[in-house]
Design a protein around this motif. Structure first.
Motif, PDB file in Angstrom:
ATOM      1  N   THR A   1     -50.390  -9.215 -51.671  1.00  5.28           N
ATOM      2  CA  THR A   1     -50.056 -10.293 -50.754  1.00  5.28           C
ATOM      3  C   THR A   1     -49.501  -9.751 -49.453  1.00  5.28           C
ATOM      4  N   GLU A   2     -49.562 -10.586 -48.422  1.00  5.68           N
ATOM      5  CA  GLU A   2     -48.955 -10.247 -47.146  1.00  5.68           C
ATOM      6  C   GLU A   2     -47.440 -10.148 -47.324  1.00  5.68           C
ATOM      7  N   PRO A   3     -46.810  -9.282 -46.550  1.00  9.35           N
ATOM      8  CA  PRO A   3     -45.352  -9.157 -46.684  1.00  9.35           C
ATOM      9  C   PRO A   3     -44.630 -10.472 -46.393  1.00  9.35           C
ATOM     10  N   LEU A   4     -43.645 -10.748 -47.197  1.00  4.93           N
ATOM     11  CA  LEU A   4     -42.765 -11.889 -46.995  1.00  4.93           C
ATOM     12  C   LEU A   4     -41.673 -11.520 -45.993  1.00  4.93           C
ATOM     13  N   PHE A   5     -41.274 -10.243 -46.023  1.00  4.12           N
ATOM     14  CA  PHE A   5     -40.132  -9.780 -45.234  1.00  4.12           C
ATOM     15  C   PHE A   5     -40.358  -8.330 -44.848  1.00  4.12           C
ATOM     16  N   LYS A   6     -39.980  -7.982 -43.614  1.00  2.00           N
ATOM     17  CA  LYS A   6     -40.060  -6.594 -43.150  1.00  2.00           C
ATOM     18  C   LYS A   6     -38.722  -6.191 -42.547  1.00  2.00           C
ATOM     19  N   THR A   7     -38.377  -4.902 -42.732  1.00  2.00           N
ATOM     20  CA  THR A   7     -37.156  -4.365 -42.154  1.00  2.00           C
ATOM     21  C   THR A   7     -37.292  -2.851 -42.069  1.00  2.00           C
TER      22      THR A   7
ATOM     23  N   ARG B   1     -29.680  -5.589 -51.286  1.00  2.00           N
ATOM     24  CA  ARG B   1     -29.539  -6.297 -50.012  1.00  2.00           C
ATOM     25  C   ARG B   1     -30.909  -6.688 -49.467  1.00  2.00           C
ATOM     26  N   VAL B   2     -31.843  -5.749 -49.476  1.00  2.00           N
ATOM     27  CA  VAL B   2     -33.185  -6.027 -48.960  1.00  2.00           C
ATOM     28  C   VAL B   2     -33.836  -7.149 -49.760  1.00  2.00           C
ATOM     29  N   PHE B   3     -33.707  -7.119 -51.076  1.00  2.45           N
ATOM     30  CA  PHE B   3     -34.288  -8.185 -51.886  1.00  2.45           C
ATOM     31  C   PHE B   3     -33.576  -9.516 -51.640  1.00  2.45           C
ATOM     32  N   SER B   4     -32.274  -9.488 -51.389  1.00  2.82           N
ATOM     33  CA  SER B   4     -31.544 -10.707 -51.053  1.00  2.82           C
ATOM     34  C   SER B   4     -32.056 -11.286 -49.733  1.00  2.82           C
ATOM     35  N   LEU B   5     -32.297 -10.426 -48.757  1.00  3.32           N
ATOM     36  CA  LEU B   5     -32.859 -10.880 -47.483  1.00  3.32           C
ATOM     37  C   LEU B   5     -34.273 -11.447 -47.689  1.00  3.32           C
ATOM     38  N   ALA B   6     -35.005 -10.892 -48.641  1.00  5.44           N
ATOM     39  CA  ALA B   6     -36.331 -11.421 -48.958  1.00  5.44           C
ATOM     40  C   ALA B   6     -36.227 -12.816 -49.576  1.00  5.44           C
ATOM     41  N   VAL B   7     -35.192 -13.066 -50.374  1.00  9.88           N
ATOM     42  CA  VAL B   7     -34.983 -14.416 -50.911  1.00  9.88           C
ATOM     43  C   VAL B   7     -34.734 -15.389 -49.762  1.00  9.88           C
ATOM     44  N   GLU B   8     -33.960 -14.970 -48.765  1.00  9.68           N
ATOM     45  CA  GLU B   8     -33.740 -15.823 -47.592  1.00  9.68           C
ATOM     46  C   GLU B   8     -35.052 -16.091 -46.869  1.00  9.68           C
TER      47      GLU B   8
ATOM     48  N   ARG C   1     -33.711   7.011 -44.074  1.00  7.48           N
ATOM     49  CA  ARG C   1     -33.223   6.501 -42.791  1.00  7.48           C
ATOM     50  C   ARG C   1     -34.387   6.176 -41.850  1.00  7.48           C
ATOM     51  N   GLY C   2     -34.384   4.953 -41.324  1.00 13.29           N
ATOM     52  CA  GLY C   2     -35.366   4.533 -40.341  1.00 13.29           C
ATOM     53  C   GLY C   2     -36.720   4.141 -40.908  1.00 13.29           C
ATOM     54  N   GLU C   3     -36.929   4.358 -42.203  1.00 15.89           N
ATOM     55  CA  GLU C   3     -38.231   4.069 -42.804  1.00 15.89           C
ATOM     56  C   GLU C   3     -38.527   2.565 -42.759  1.00 15.89           C
ATOM     57  N   ALA C   4     -39.759   2.230 -42.403  1.00 13.07           N
ATOM     58  CA  ALA C   4     -40.193   0.835 -42.397  1.00 13.07           C
ATOM     59  C   ALA C   4     -40.417   0.370 -43.824  1.00 13.07           C
ATOM     60  N   LEU C   5     -39.944  -0.837 -44.110  1.00 10.35           N
ATOM     61  CA  LEU C   5     -40.036  -1.418 -45.448  1.00 10.35           C
ATOM     62  C   LEU C   5     -40.681  -2.801 -45.361  1.00 10.35           C
ATOM     63  N   ALA C   6     -41.395  -3.157 -46.407  1.00 13.14           N
ATOM     64  CA  ALA C   6     -41.969  -4.497 -46.511  1.00 13.14           C
ATOM     65  C   ALA C   6     -41.757  -5.000 -47.926  1.00 13.14           C
ATOM     66  N   VAL C   7     -41.508  -6.294 -48.057  1.00 14.26           N
ATOM     67  CA  VAL C   7     -41.330  -6.916 -49.367  1.00 14.26           C
ATOM     68  C   VAL C   7     -42.407  -7.980 -49.534  1.00 14.26           C
ATOM     69  N   ALA C   8     -43.170  -7.861 -50.621  1.00 19.09           N
ATOM     70  CA  ALA C   8     -44.167  -8.863 -50.982  1.00 19.09           C
ATOM     71  C   ALA C   8     -43.648  -9.666 -52.166  1.00 19.09           C
TER      72      ALA C   8
ATOM     73  N   LEU D   1     -41.475 -11.971 -58.720  1.00 14.96           N
ATOM     74  CA  LEU D   1     -41.422 -10.518 -58.617  1.00 14.96           C
ATOM     75  C   LEU D   1     -41.539 -10.160 -57.150  1.00 14.96           C
ATOM     76  N   PHE D   2     -40.512  -9.487 -56.635  1.00  9.35           N
ATOM     77  CA  PHE D   2     -40.537  -8.949 -55.280  1.00  9.35           C
ATOM     78  C   PHE D   2     -40.884  -7.463 -55.387  1.00  9.35           C
ATOM     79  N   THR D   3     -41.772  -6.993 -54.514  1.00  6.03           N
ATOM     80  CA  THR D   3     -42.173  -5.590 -54.514  1.00  6.03           C
ATOM     81  C   THR D   3     -41.884  -4.999 -53.141  1.00  6.03           C
TER      82      THR D   3
END
Length: 156
Positions: free
Chosen positions: A6-12, A32-39, A74-81, A95-97
């Motif tokens: 799936t397309e990313p729900l959240f990027k950071t 924290r990242v998964f919590s932000l993905a819930v938001e 540090r600085g790595e781009a992340l995406a949550v699907a 399930l968040f990935t």
């Protein structure tokens, strides 16, 4: 590769403050990242600040199972699907990935979320527009991702 397409729900990006003494993202920061993905999910289904006020409704996290796969730096781009595993009138089993730019799975977070009527503080069915948006979330289908439904234990 990621277990979901799936397309990313959240990027950071991995923030400097998230890096620990081991030189990679601290375990608490994955949560924290998964919590932000819930938001981000709440925004997607119509429960952003305005939607929460309009419906008097929010979502609480009931349970989380976080699995760490690879280090994030540090600085790595992340995406949550997001993959919707199951749902009913007031609950979401998700399930968040978390992946990097190469699509490598860094972590997964299986979660059970509950819809809450803000006035009563009690579980309540999703408002109709939210329920309709939930139906549009990417679903697991007949075959769940391998990371879902795991249990913790020492294999013998």
């Amino acid at each position: 590769m990621s277990e979901t397409t799936t397309e990313p729900l959240f990027k950071t990006r991995v923030q400097d403050a998230w890096v620990d003494y081991n030189g990679h993202m601290n375990d608490a920061e994955y949560a924290r990242v998964f919590s932000l993905a819930v938001e981000a999910l709440m925004d997607r289904v119509g429960l952003d600040e305005a939607g929460r006020a309009e419906h008097g409704y929010t979502i609480y996290t009931l349970e989380t199972h976080l699995c760490y796969r690879q280090e994030a730096h540090r600085g790595e781009a992340l995406a949550v699907a997001l993959t919707l595993l199951d749902s009913d009138a007031k609950r979401l089993h998700l399930l968040f990935t978390l992946t990097n730019v190469d699509g490598d799975t860094l972590a997964t977070s299986e979660q059970m979320l509950m819809g809450i009527d803000v006035a009563s503080g009690r579980p309540a069915p999703f408002p109709e527009p939210v329920a309709a948006s939930v139906e549009m979330l990417p679903k697991a289908g007949d075959e769940w991702p391998k990371a879902a439904g795991r249990r913790i234990g020492i294999r013998r």
